[in-house]
Design an enzyme around this catalytic site. Structure first.
Site, short mmCIF file in Angstrom:
data_model
loop_
_atom_site.label_atom_id
_atom_site.label_comp_id
_atom_site.label_asym_id
_atom_site.label_seq_id
_atom_site.Cartn_x
_atom_site.Cartn_y
_atom_site.Cartn_z
N ASP A 50 -18.57 2.98 -6.28
CA ASP A 50 -17.13 3.09 -6.01
C ASP A 50 -16.86 4.59 -5.94
O ASP A 50 -16.70 5.26 -6.96
CB ASP A 50 -16.30 2.42 -7.11
CG ASP A 50 -14.81 2.56 -6.85
OD1 ASP A 50 -14.43 3.41 -6.03
OD2 ASP A 50 -14.02 1.85 -7.49
N LYS B 107 -7.52 8.51 -1.82
CA LYS B 107 -7.58 9.48 -2.93
C LYS B 107 -8.30 10.74 -2.45
O LYS B 107 -7.73 11.55 -1.75
CB LYS B 107 -8.31 8.84 -4.12
CG LYS B 107 -7.46 7.84 -4.91
CD LYS B 107 -7.42 6.49 -4.30
CE LYS B 107 -6.85 5.45 -5.22
NZ LYS B 107 -6.75 4.13 -4.55
N TYR C 251 -8.79 -0.77 21.48
CA TYR C 251 -9.10 -1.84 20.51
C TYR C 251 -10.54 -1.72 20.02
O TYR C 251 -10.82 -1.89 18.84
CB TYR C 251 -8.88 -3.22 21.15
CG TYR C 251 -9.03 -4.34 20.14
CD1 TYR C 251 -7.94 -4.82 19.44
CD2 TYR C 251 -10.29 -4.89 19.86
CE1 TYR C 251 -8.07 -5.81 18.49
CE2 TYR C 251 -10.44 -5.88 18.91
CZ TYR C 251 -9.33 -6.34 18.22
OH TYR C 251 -9.47 -7.32 17.28
N PHE D 263 -12.25 -1.68 -12.77
CA PHE D 263 -11.03 -1.29 -12.08
C PHE D 263 -10.35 -2.58 -11.64
O PHE D 263 -11.01 -3.54 -11.27
CB PHE D 263 -11.27 -0.34 -10.90
CG PHE D 263 -9.96 0.09 -10.32
CD1 PHE D 263 -9.14 0.96 -11.02
CD2 PHE D 263 -9.49 -0.45 -9.14
CE1 PHE D 263 -7.89 1.30 -10.54
CE2 PHE D 263 -8.24 -0.11 -8.65
CZ PHE D 263 -7.43 0.76 -9.36
N THR D 264 -9.01 -2.58 -11.66
CA THR D 264 -8.24 -3.81 -11.46
C THR D 264 -8.65 -4.60 -10.20
O THR D 264 -9.06 -5.76 -10.30
CB THR D 264 -6.74 -3.46 -11.38
OG1 THR D 264 -6.56 -2.45 -10.39
CG2 THR D 264 -6.22 -2.95 -12.72
N PHE E 108 0.41 -6.14 -13.32
CA PHE E 108 1.09 -4.86 -13.56
C PHE E 108 1.93 -4.42 -12.37
O PHE E 108 2.91 -3.68 -12.54
CB PHE E 108 0.06 -3.76 -13.93
CG PHE E 108 -0.97 -3.52 -12.86
CD1 PHE E 108 -2.11 -4.30 -12.79
CD2 PHE E 108 -0.79 -2.53 -11.92
CE1 PHE E 108 -3.05 -4.10 -11.80
CE2 PHE E 108 -1.74 -2.30 -10.93
CZ PHE E 108 -2.87 -3.10 -10.87
N ARG F 249 -1.30 1.98 -17.94
CA ARG F 249 -2.70 1.58 -17.87
C ARG F 249 -3.08 1.12 -19.27
O ARG F 249 -3.65 1.86 -20.07
CB ARG F 249 -3.60 2.73 -17.40
CG ARG F 249 -3.62 2.94 -15.89
CD ARG F 249 -4.08 1.70 -15.19
NE ARG F 249 -4.20 1.78 -13.74
CZ ARG F 249 -3.85 0.80 -12.92
NH1 ARG F 249 -3.26 -0.29 -13.36
NH2 ARG F 249 -4.07 0.89 -11.63
#
Ligand SMILES: Cc1ncc(COP(=O)(O)O)c(C=O)c1O
Length: 462
Positions: free
Chosen positions: A219, A262, A76, A128-129, A453, A386
Site C-alpha cells: 500500500d 496523497k 476512450y 486501514f479502513t 465513521f 481515528r
C-alpha cells in the site's frame, strides 16, 4: 541569539493563486456541527476555516500539473496520458504493469477480488479502513502483525510501522502458507499515526515471504514520506535521495495499490501496479467491469497527466523536506504547549491522543469524535476521528472493536496552508485542551453498516 547555521524547512514554491476561506462565528459553528450530527465528515466545506480532515485529494497542484491538465487526451481508449502515467510509474516506482483506478480503494477492490479466497488470512502492518473492508468482502480475515510499539502512542521508536516477523511467521505456520494470499505492507502506516517502516524490516519481511512463497502487496499511498523518514533515520541511507529510496522500497514488493490523492499530489486518482503478468491480465479484465477500460480506469486523460507529473514532483527531496517540515512544525508547537500527541511525530499529520486529553470520557462515549467536534466549535478547524468509531464492529460478535489508539488526526494537505495557519490550529487545540474538564463525550444516534465513521451521527452528553 538565532543560530546562523540553521536553515528552516521553507517551501520550495511560491503562491500564484489564492482561494478565499470563509470565517464563521461560534454561533454559526454550533448550528453547523449540530446539524452535522457532530461528525466532521458531514460538515459543508464552506463552513470550515482550516480543513485538516484529510490529506487525501486536498493537495495544491503545481503550475506544471495544471498545464498538464490542458494536455488531456480524452480518447476512450489508448489515451496518450495513460502511456505517460505508465512511464512515470515504471521510472519512479519500478513496477512493470499498471492499471489506473478512480482512487486507492478501486485498486484494493480489484486486487482483493483476484488474490483472496474465502477463509484466507491477510497479515498487515495495522489495518486501514477501506483496505480491510475489501479484504473482508472478498472472504478474507485481516490479521494485525505490526510491532507492539505501534499501539503505544508514547513509545519513541522511530519505525513504528515495522512488522513483527515473529507474529507473521506464527500466523503463516498456524494457518498454512496456502491460506495467506499475500502480506500487506503499508508505507507509512496511517492508523498508527503516520509511522514509517524501515528498509531493514521490509527486507526481513521479503525474506519471510520468499521462504514461504507468499507475495507482498505494497500500500504505497505515502511511500515518498516513508522514504524520507528512512533517509533521515536509518543507517546507510542519509546519502541516498528520496527517489532512490522509493525505488528500493518498491523493488522489495510484488504488487501495489496506490491512492494517488496523497503522495502523488492529485485531487483524484489511483492505480494498481504489479510485476506479475497473470495478475495484470486478470485485473485488466476486472477493471472494465468496475472502473472503466484498462487504459483509463475511471479517470479522465487529464487526471492521468496530472498524476504522471505529480509522481515526479512527489519524490523530490526539497518537496518532501518542506512537506514533513510543516507537519513537524505543528507537532513541535503542540508539544511546546504540553498537548499529548502520538510520538514520534508522523509524516502526514499530527495525531492528538484523545485518551490522554480526555481521560474522564470512556471509550464508549467516543472521546476522539468528541474532541474533533470541540475543535471545530472552537475555531472552525476540521479534523477527523481515528479511534473507536473508525475501528467499527467485530463481524462475528457485533460488538465495537476497541482500538488501543483513540486519536484525532490533524491531517495537513500538501502545499496548501501556511505556517500562520498552523499557529492558529495549535492555539485552538490549546484552548480546547484548557477547557477539557467540561467535555463529557457523546452517544451515537445513527450508525451506517459500512465504514461508519464517514456517516455516523452523534448527540452530545450535556
Ligand atoms: C493508507 C491508505 N490506504 C488506502 C487508502 C484508500 O485510498 P482512497 O481514499 O484513494 O480510496 C487510504 C486513504 O485514505 C490510505 O490512507
Amino acid at each position: 541569539m538565532p543560530n546562523s547555521k540553521k536553515r528552516s524547512w521553507a517551501e520550495p514554491f511560491k503562491i500564484k493563486m489564492v482561494e478565499p476561506l470563509s470565517m464563521t462565528t461560534i454561533q454559526d459553528r454550533q448550528r453547523y456541527i449540530q446539524e452535522a450530527g457532530y461528525n466532521t465528515f458531514l460538515l459543508r466545506s464552506k463552513d470550515v476555516y482550516i480543513d485538516l480532515l484529510t490529506d487525501s485529494g486536498t493537495s495544491a497542484m503545481s503550475d506544471r500539473q495544471w498545464a498538464g491538465i490542458m494536455l488531456g487526451d480524452e480518447a476512450y481508449a489508448g489515451s496518450e496520458n495513460f502511456y505517460r502515467l505508465e512511464d512515470s510509474v515504471k521510472r519512479f516506482y519500478g513496477y512493470k504493469y499498471l492499471i489506473p483506478t478512480h482512487q486507492g480503494r478501486g485498486a484494493e477492490h480489484l486486487l482483493s477480488r483476484i488474490l483472496i479466497k474465502d477463509g484466507d488470512y491477510i497479515p498487515g502492518n495495522m489495518y486501514f479502513t477501506t483496505t480491510r473492508l475489501h479484504q473482508e468482502l472478498a472472504g478474507g480475515t485481516f490479521v494485525d502483525v505490526i510491532i507492539d510499539e505501534a499501539h503505544d502512542p508514547e513509545n519513541l521508536f522511530k519505525f513504528k510501522g515495522n512488522i513483527d516477523t515473529d507474529k507473521l511467521i506464527k500466523l503463516i505456520e498456524s494457518k498454512g502458507a496456502d491460506k495467506i494470499p499475500y502480506i500487506c505492507v503499508a508505507t507509512t502506516v496511517n492508523m498508527a499515526g503516520g509511522q514509517p517502516i524501515s528498509m531493514q524490516n521490509l527486507k526481513e519481511v521479503r525474506n519471510v515471504a520468499d521462504k514461504y512463497g507468499i507475495d507482498i502487496v505494497h500500500d504505497m499511498t505515502r511511500v515518498a514520506e516513508n522514504a524520507y523518514m528512512i533517509q533521515q533515520h536509518e543507517e546507510g541511507y542519509s546519502n541516498k535521495s528520496v527517489a532512490e529510496i522509493v525505488k528500493e522500497i518498491c523493488s522489495l514488493t510484488d504488487h501495489a495499490t496506490m491512492s494517488a490523492k496523497k503522495d502523488a499530489l492529485v485531487n483524484i486518482g489511483g492505480f494498481l501496479a504489479t510485476n506479475k503478468e497473470d495478475v495484470y491480465t486478470e485485473a485488466s479484465n476486472w477493471v472494465v467491469v468496475y472502473e472503466g477500460l484498462h487504459t483509463y480506469g475511471g479517470l479522465a486523460g487529464r487526471d492521468m497527466e496530472a498524476m504522471a507529473i505529480g509522481i515526479a514532483e512527489s519524490v523530490q527531496d526539497d518537496h518532501i523536506r518542506a512537506r514533513i517540515g510543516q507537519v513537524h512544525y505543528l507537532g513541535e508547537k503542540l508539544l511546546s504547549y504540553n498537548i499529548p500527541v502520538v510520538m514520534p511525530l508522523g509524516t502526514h499529520g499530527i495525531f492528538l491522543d484523545a485518551k490522554r486529553i480526555l481521560p474522564h470520557v470512556p471509550q464508549d462515549n467516543y472521546p476522539a469524535q468528541t474532541l474533533a467536534a470541540e475543535l471545530y466549535l472552537d475555531s472552525g478547524v476540521r479534523s477527523m476521528e481515528r479511534g473507536i468509531v473508525s475501528a467499527g464492529r467485530n463481524e462475528e460478535t457485533g460488538k465495537h472493536n476497541y482500538p488501543k489508539l483513540e486519536l484525532v488526526r490533524l491531517t495537513i494537505p500538501r502545499r496548501v496552508y501556511t505556517q500562520a495557519h498552523m499557529d492558529v490550529v495549535a492555539e485552538s487545540v490549546l484552548s480546547v485542551y484548557e477547557n477539557r474538564d467540561k467535555i463529557k463525550g457523546m452517544e451515537m444516534v445513527y450508525e451506517p453498516k459500512y465504514l461508519r465513521f464517514f456517516q455516523a451521527k452523534f448527540k452530545k452528553i450535556e
